[in-house]
Design a protein around this motif. Structure first.
Motif, PDB file in Angstrom:
ATOM      1  N   ALA A  39       0.833  -1.211   0.000  1.00 16.19           N
ATOM      2  CA  ALA A  39       0.000   0.000   0.000  1.00 16.19           C
ATOM      3  C   ALA A  39       0.862   1.253   0.000  1.00 16.19           C
ATOM      4  N   ARG A  40       1.901   1.289   0.829  1.00 19.15           N
ATOM      5  CA  ARG A  40       2.801   2.450   0.860  1.00 19.15           C
ATOM      6  C   ARG A  40       3.483   2.640  -0.484  1.00 19.15           C
ATOM      7  N   GLU A  41       3.984   1.555  -1.044  1.00 19.88           N
ATOM      8  CA  GLU A  41       4.661   1.617  -2.334  1.00 19.88           C
ATOM      9  C   GLU A  41       3.692   2.078  -3.431  1.00 19.88           C
ATOM     10  N   SER A  79     -13.894   2.124  -4.620  1.00 17.55           N
ATOM     11  CA  SER A  79     -13.114   1.184  -3.817  1.00 17.55           C
ATOM     12  C   SER A  79     -11.794   1.801  -3.364  1.00 17.55           C
ATOM     13  N   SER A  80     -11.467   2.949  -3.909  1.00 13.60           N
ATOM     14  CA  SER A  80     -10.220   3.622  -3.530  1.00 13.60           C
ATOM     15  C   SER A  80     -10.320   4.164  -2.110  1.00 13.60           C
ATOM     16  N   GLY A  81      -9.167   4.481  -1.543  1.00 12.88           N
ATOM     17  CA  GLY A  81      -9.117   5.038  -0.204  1.00 12.88           C
ATOM     18  C   GLY A  81      -9.368   6.538  -0.212  1.00 12.88           C
ATOM     19  N   GLN A  87      -6.931  13.347  -3.292  1.00 12.41           N
ATOM     20  CA  GLN A  87      -5.817  13.776  -4.144  1.00 12.41           C
ATOM     21  C   GLN A  87      -6.264  13.901  -5.599  1.00 12.41           C
ATOM     22  N   VAL A  88      -6.972  12.908  -6.105  1.00 17.65           N
ATOM     23  CA  VAL A  88      -7.418  12.930  -7.501  1.00 17.65           C
ATOM     24  C   VAL A  88      -8.439  14.041  -7.727  1.00 17.65           C
ATOM     25  N   LEU A  89      -9.461  14.098  -6.893  1.00 16.18           N
ATOM     26  CA  LEU A  89     -10.501  15.104  -7.080  1.00 16.18           C
ATOM     27  C   LEU A  89      -9.956  16.520  -6.881  1.00 16.18           C
ATOM     28  N   GLY A  90      -8.995  16.651  -5.974  1.00 19.48           N
ATOM     29  CA  GLY A  90      -8.405  17.961  -5.706  1.00 19.48           C
ATOM     30  C   GLY A  90      -7.667  18.535  -6.899  1.00 19.48           C
ATOM     31  N   ARG A  91      -7.097  17.691  -7.708  1.00 16.84           N
ATOM     32  CA  ARG A  91      -6.362  18.170  -8.889  1.00 16.84           C
ATOM     33  C   ARG A  91      -7.272  18.886  -9.878  1.00 16.84           C
ATOM     34  N   PHE A  92      -8.547  18.552  -9.858  1.00 15.22           N
ATOM     35  CA  PHE A  92      -9.497  19.152 -10.800  1.00 15.22           C
ATOM     36  C   PHE A  92     -10.610  19.929 -10.091  1.00 15.22           C
ATOM     37  N   ARG A  93     -10.493  20.071  -8.766  1.00 10.32           N
ATOM     38  CA  ARG A  93     -11.492  20.782  -7.960  1.00 10.32           C
ATOM     39  C   ARG A  93     -12.903  20.206  -8.171  1.00 10.32           C
ATOM     40  N   LEU A  94     -13.005  18.905  -8.169  1.00  8.09           N
ATOM     41  CA  LEU A  94     -14.273  18.237  -8.453  1.00  8.09           C
ATOM     42  C   LEU A  94     -15.088  17.880  -7.212  1.00  8.09           C
ATOM     43  N   ALA A  95     -14.468  17.734  -6.070  1.00  8.57           N
ATOM     44  CA  ALA A  95     -15.183  17.265  -4.875  1.00  8.57           C
ATOM     45  C   ALA A  95     -16.441  18.082  -4.570  1.00  8.57           C
ATOM     46  N   PRO A  96     -16.419  19.407  -4.671  1.00  6.95           N
ATOM     47  CA  PRO A  96     -17.631  20.173  -4.350  1.00  6.95           C
ATOM     48  C   PRO A  96     -18.815  19.896  -5.289  1.00  6.95           C
ATOM     49  N   ARG A  97     -18.571  19.255  -6.396  1.00 10.60           N
ATOM     50  CA  ARG A  97     -19.655  18.991  -7.351  1.00 10.60           C
ATOM     51  C   ARG A  97     -20.466  17.747  -6.981  1.00 10.60           C
ATOM     52  N   ALA A 105     -13.216   3.153   3.029  1.00 11.47           N
ATOM     53  CA  ALA A 105     -13.226   3.394   4.473  1.00 11.47           C
ATOM     54  C   ALA A 105     -14.649   3.441   5.042  1.00 11.47           C
ATOM     55  N   ASP A 106     -15.644   3.575   4.178  1.00  7.79           N
ATOM     56  CA  ASP A 106     -17.030   3.702   4.631  1.00  7.79           C
ATOM     57  C   ASP A 106     -17.785   2.384   4.671  1.00  7.79           C
ATOM     58  N   ILE A 107     -17.153   1.310   4.244  1.00  7.97           N
ATOM     59  CA  ILE A 107     -17.849   0.028   4.136  1.00  7.97           C
ATOM     60  C   ILE A 107     -17.010  -1.096   4.738  1.00  7.97           C
ATOM     61  N   GLN A 108     -17.670  -2.213   4.960  1.00  2.65           N
ATOM     62  CA  GLN A 108     -16.979  -3.405   5.462  1.00  2.65           C
ATOM     63  C   GLN A 108     -16.595  -4.359   4.339  1.00  2.65           C
ATOM     64  N   ARG A 109     -17.468  -4.453   3.317  1.00  3.04           N
ATOM     65  CA  ARG A 109     -17.260  -5.388   2.215  1.00  3.04           C
ATOM     66  C   ARG A 109     -17.145  -4.599   0.916  1.00  3.04           C
ATOM     67  N   GLY A 110     -16.014  -4.762   0.244  1.00  2.00           N
ATOM     68  CA  GLY A 110     -15.765  -4.026  -0.991  1.00  2.00           C
ATOM     69  C   GLY A 110     -16.414  -4.665  -2.200  1.00  2.00           C
ATOM     70  N   LYS A 111     -16.347  -3.937  -3.295  1.00  2.00           N
ATOM     71  CA  LYS A 111     -16.855  -4.441  -4.568  1.00  2.00           C
ATOM     72  C   LYS A 111     -16.160  -5.763  -4.891  1.00  2.00           C
ATOM     73  N   PRO A 112     -16.836  -6.734  -5.390  1.00  2.00           N
ATOM     74  CA  PRO A 112     -18.130  -6.726  -6.046  1.00  2.00           C
ATOM     75  C   PRO A 112     -19.344  -6.849  -5.127  1.00  2.00           C
ATOM     76  N   HIS A 113     -19.151  -6.817  -3.812  1.00  2.00           N
ATOM     77  CA  HIS A 113     -20.294  -6.817  -2.902  1.00  2.00           C
ATOM     78  C   HIS A 113     -21.065  -5.515  -3.111  1.00  2.00           C
ATOM     79  N   PRO A 114     -22.386  -5.526  -2.988  1.00  2.00           N
ATOM     80  CA  PRO A 114     -23.197  -4.332  -3.263  1.00  2.00           C
ATOM     81  C   PRO A 114     -23.243  -3.297  -2.139  1.00  2.00           C
ATOM     82  N   GLU A 115     -22.543  -3.532  -1.035  1.00  4.67           N
ATOM     83  CA  GLU A 115     -22.682  -2.666   0.136  1.00  4.67           C
ATOM     84  C   GLU A 115     -22.523  -1.178  -0.180  1.00  4.67           C
ATOM     85  N   ILE A 116     -21.544  -0.796  -0.969  1.00  2.00           N
ATOM     86  CA  ILE A 116     -21.284   0.627  -1.201  1.00  2.00           C
ATOM     87  C   ILE A 116     -22.448   1.302  -1.935  1.00  2.00           C
ATOM     88  N   TYR A 117     -23.097   0.575  -2.855  1.00  2.00           N
ATOM     89  CA  TYR A 117     -24.228   1.156  -3.573  1.00  2.00           C
ATOM     90  C   TYR A 117     -25.504   1.141  -2.743  1.00  2.00           C
TER      91      TYR A 117
END
Length: 188
Positions: A39-41, A79-81, A87-97, A105-117
């Motif tokens: 993860a660090r690498e 699924s990203s952290g 970092q990605v959204l900040g480069r284009f100032r997209l987060a406020p949109r 970080a908001d879920i227990q089971r990642g994709k392909p599990h449906p939890e996030i949706y």
């Protein structure tokens, strides 16, 4: 490490939370590394790649403009952290949109599990079938379809060869006119 990143390995990892993706890589190549080391690498390598290659997907800004004109809420469910997403959204100032952003970080089971949706639908106060989800990976598509969302695949690069079973549309890009003809847009 002298190991090969095959298409099959990338398919298994793509769209999954980092900890799971890194463990798949460790298991596949029998690496002595830990998930934390990888993860660090990965964070260091992605930072360099973002500087050199990151671009807004064709049609994204126009799509966001149209959704805003229509008064339709929008969110990110990835699924990203959280640090990577900021970092990605900040480069284009997209987060406020976006109304909100969900990460691994908001879920227990990642994709392909449906939890996030399912969580996204709950946050919007909608039934999952009322969500229109745009996904770029097979695992993400499986997650959205399993949640019962109207799922549109928007593959690019490596994911062009993924299986998007259950998607109501496989769009060529975010400016694909068929996307704007979908019920979520047409029934404003």
């Amino acid at each position: 490490r002298g190991k090969q990143m095959t298409g099959e390995l990338l398919d298994a990892m793509m769209g999954r939370p980092g900890s799971i993706a890194h463990q798949i890589m460790i298991d596949t190549h029998q690496l002595p590394d830990t998930v934390e080391q990888l993860a660090r690498e990965t964070d260091e390598l992605f930072a360099m790649l973002l500087d050199a290659r990151l671009k807004v997907m064709p049609g994204l800004l126009e799509l966001l403009d149209e959704l805003e004109r229509a008064g339709l809420p929008k969110a990110i469910a990835t699924s990203s952290g959280p640090d990577f997403v900021r970092q990605v959204l900040g480069r284009f100032r997209l987060a406020p949109r976006f109304d909100f952003i969900l990460t691994c970080a908001d879920i227990q089971r990642g994709k392909p599990h449906p939890e996030i949706y399912l969580l996204a639908a709950s946050r919007f106060g909608l039934r999952p079938g009322e969500l229109l989800v745009l996904e770029d990976s097979q695992n993400g598509c499986r997650s959205a379809v399993a949640a019962g969302a109207m799922t549109v695949a928007v593959p690019a690069g490596h994911s062009l060869r993924h299986d998007f079973a259950g998607a109501i549309l496989v769009a060529e890009h975010l400016a694909d006119p068929r996307l704007y003809a979908l019920p979520r847009f047409a029934n404003r």
